[in-house]
Design a protein around this motif. Structure first.
Motif: not given
Length: 196
Positions: A12, A15, A140, A178, A180-181
């Protein structure tokens, strides 16, 4: 501002870099010790097993740099767990020992593992990391191990049991989810970290 995403060999990294770029900041993915030690902010991502990432960090001599760093560092998912003393994963793994806590396998009774999907974080006091983030916002998650609630816990999440979803000790921050998600709300948290 020099922002480093520590190259932990996990999937990841890009991302996180894209999420940071979308906030208007440049970052580099690196395992170079001089670049990590000179940076202004550090992200410590982690996906996979504690033993695999600790092995990579050990081979690259990064562990002592992270332990000694004075700049703010954000551990993401496994990266947060690595800040603790020990993980039950893989028959037991010694981790960095910055936050005095063990990492335990998530015992959820009948809920499936890993814990995958959107879940709420609940915090009891304001903190710069939560600026413009409503309490009980959803982020998430993907994980099977948890940091139990301890004196460094800033927010909790429930999945069968309550566990730490955000922790802080001095300049060390960790999030179990996360960002970034996690869409716009995750971007807000990343922005808050970069602006602390």
């Amino acid at each position: 501002m020099d922002i480093v995403i520590v190259d932990t060999g996990c999937a990841n990294l890009k991302s996180i870099q894209v999420a940071v770029k979308n906030l208007g900041y440049d970052s580099i993915i690196t395992s170079e010790l001089s670049k990590i030690s000179k940076s202004k902010k550090i992200f410590l991502p982690g996906v996979g097993t504690a033993s695999a990432v600790m092995s990579i960090l050990s081979k690259k001599n990064i562990i002592h740099i992270i332990r000694e760093c004075k700049q703010k560092i954000l551990g993401i998912c496994l990266g947060m767990q690595l800040l603790c003393d020990f993980s039950e994963e893989c028959n037991g793994v010694k981790t960095m020992g910055i936050i005095k806590s063990s990492v335990l396998r998530l015992k959820t009774n009948n809920l499936p593992l890993p814990h995958i999907g959107w879940n709420q974080i609940t915090f009891s006091k304001t903190h710069p990391l939560f600026k413009n983030i409503p309490n009980n916002s959803r982020f998430y998650f993907v994980h099977s191990y948890i940091v139990p609630i301890n004196k460094y816990t800033l927010s909790t999440t429930n999945y069968g049991v309550d566990f730490s979803s955000v922790v802080q000790k001095n300049n060390f921050f960790g999030v179990q989810f996360h960002p970034e998600k996690s869409g716009d709300i995750g971007a807000k948290l990343l922005k808050n970290f970069l602006e602390i």
